[in-house]
Design a protein around this motif. Structure first.
Motif, PDB file in Angstrom:
ATOM      1  N   UNK A  23       0.842  -1.194   0.000  1.00 12.47           N
ATOM      2  CA  UNK A  23       0.000   0.000   0.000  1.00 12.47           C
ATOM      3  C   UNK A  23       0.877   1.243   0.000  1.00 12.47           C
ATOM      4  N   UNK A  24       0.293   2.345  -0.453  1.00  9.31           N
ATOM      5  CA  UNK A  24       0.957   3.649  -0.472  1.00  9.31           C
ATOM      6  C   UNK A  24       0.235   4.571   0.504  1.00  9.31           C
ATOM      7  N   UNK A  25       1.000   5.236   1.354  1.00  8.51           N
ATOM      8  CA  UNK A  25       0.447   6.207   2.302  1.00  8.51           C
ATOM      9  C   UNK A  25       0.908   7.598   1.883  1.00  8.51           C
ATOM     10  N   UNK A  36       4.228  12.873  -7.157  1.00  8.67           N
ATOM     11  CA  UNK A  36       3.228  12.068  -6.470  1.00  8.67           C
ATOM     12  C   UNK A  36       2.195  11.551  -7.466  1.00  8.67           C
ATOM     13  N   UNK A  37       1.847  12.368  -8.440  1.00  8.52           N
ATOM     14  CA  UNK A  37       0.872  11.939  -9.455  1.00  8.52           C
ATOM     15  C   UNK A  37       1.381  10.712 -10.211  1.00  8.52           C
ATOM     16  N   UNK A  38       2.683  10.676 -10.482  1.00  5.86           N
ATOM     17  CA  UNK A  38       3.265   9.522 -11.177  1.00  5.86           C
ATOM     18  C   UNK A  38       3.183   8.280 -10.305  1.00  5.86           C
ATOM     19  N   UNK A  39       3.425   8.442  -9.006  1.00  6.30           N
ATOM     20  CA  UNK A  39       3.319   7.313  -8.072  1.00  6.30           C
ATOM     21  C   UNK A  39       1.885   6.810  -8.025  1.00  6.30           C
ATOM     22  N   UNK A  42       1.000   4.839 -11.206  1.00  9.75           N
ATOM     23  CA  UNK A  42       1.591   3.498 -11.235  1.00  9.75           C
ATOM     24  C   UNK A  42       0.928   2.583 -10.219  1.00  9.75           C
ATOM     25  N   UNK A  43       0.630   3.121  -9.021  1.00  9.16           N
ATOM     26  CA  UNK A  43      -0.038   2.311  -7.997  1.00  9.16           C
ATOM     27  C   UNK A  43      -1.421   1.874  -8.459  1.00  9.16           C
ATOM     28  N   UNK A  44      -2.153   2.777  -9.068  1.00  5.17           N
ATOM     29  CA  UNK A  44      -3.486   2.427  -9.561  1.00  5.17           C
ATOM     30  C   UNK A  44      -3.411   1.395 -10.678  1.00  5.17           C
ATOM     31  N   UNK A  45      -2.410   1.528 -11.519  1.00  9.35           N
ATOM     32  CA  UNK A  45      -2.235   0.552 -12.601  1.00  9.35           C
ATOM     33  C   UNK A  45      -1.993  -0.840 -12.040  1.00  9.35           C
ATOM     34  N   UNK A  46      -1.290  -0.908 -10.900  1.00 10.35           N
ATOM     35  CA  UNK A  46      -0.987  -2.199 -10.281  1.00 10.35           C
ATOM     36  C   UNK A  46      -1.990  -2.581  -9.196  1.00 10.35           C
ATOM     37  N   UNK A  47      -3.057  -1.793  -9.084  1.00 10.86           N
ATOM     38  CA  UNK A  47      -4.134  -2.066  -8.106  1.00 10.86           C
ATOM     39  C   UNK A  47      -3.611  -2.115  -6.663  1.00 10.86           C
TER      40      UNK A  47
END
Length: 248
Positions: A23-25, A36-39, A42-47
């Protein structure tokens, strides 16, 4: 088991690596920053779940370190084996290129060396299991996330590891100040493991005795040594220069 890492570049590089991110906090109010938008993308792409929390929560998780408004909960590091590193080199059809770090104790030096090692195209790193810095969150951040793209093996006995590498036809070269051979005079193009020693004492006596060759950097000023990370980086890039020239 989980652990935490922090900083925008380290987290982004981890997202691009094989390591599992749980998870990302994010601190409140940082979602619109470009990095942060790039993070987030990428996080959303990897669910991967994303949570927004008070900044002091990130301060607690990072133990007061500079986290840049983001912390990631990641799976515990999985260390590689020496055979795994050699297999990685073979898969790229390249002669093995390893770094052995003999009791590097400063996390900033370790992080810097890992960053250079990754940039120089090494296939893996060997570190001692005891009496040396661990690859922790500070090292991940100091390496700018390069540690997440490296195969890192932890060995209980470096001399045994060196002997094993030599049986695999890997040439083991130690970097020491009192060597007779300049680093530019050594052939660093074949199967190679470069040994970089401790910040204070350098390479230990036993490890030194197991090396095939000892090399040194020229010192023309008033001081007689360089920081371990800087010295190791110079030698690594000489190896890269020689190996690149051989390919041409």
């Amino acid at each position: 088991m989980s652990e935490y890492i922090w900083g925008r570049n380290p987290i982004l590089e981890t997202l691009h690596s094989a390591r599992r991110v749980r998870r990302i906090l994010l601190a409140e109010g940082v979602r619109e920053a470009p990095a942060i938008a790039t993070i987030i993308e990428e996080a959303e792409r990897r669910h991967i779940p994303i949570e927004v929390v008070p900044r002091n929560r990130l301060d607690q998780l990072s133990k007061g370190a500079v986290h840049q408004g983001c912390v990631a909960q990641v799976a515990e590091r999985t260390y590689a084996s020496i055979d795994g590193i050699l297999a990685h080199a073979a898969s790229k059809n390249e002669p093995p290129f390893l770094v052995i770090l003999d009791a590097i104790q400063d996390v900033n030096n370790l992080g810097s060396l890992l960053r250079t090692a990754e940039a120089a195209g090494t296939h893996g790193i060997i570190i001692p299991e005891h009496r040396a810095a661990e690859v922790n969150a500070t090292v991940v951040k100091t390496s700018a996330g390069a540690s997440e793209h490296l195969l890192i093996a932890r060995e209980t006995n470096l001399t045994r590891a060196i002997d094993y590498l030599k049986k695999q036809q890997v040439w083991v070269i130690g970097l020491v100040g009192e060597a007779q051979t300049l680093y530019t005079q050594a052939d660093l193009t074949g199967p190679l493991a470069l040994v970089v020693g401790n910040e204070g004492k350098g390479i230990s006596r036993l490890v030194r005795e197991h090396c095939d060759l000892l090399i040194k950097l020229p010192m023309h000023g008033s001081i007689n040594s360089l920081n371990a990370a800087i010295a190791g980086s110079i030698a690594l890039y000489e190896a890269l220069r020689q190996r690149s020239a051989r390919k041409q």
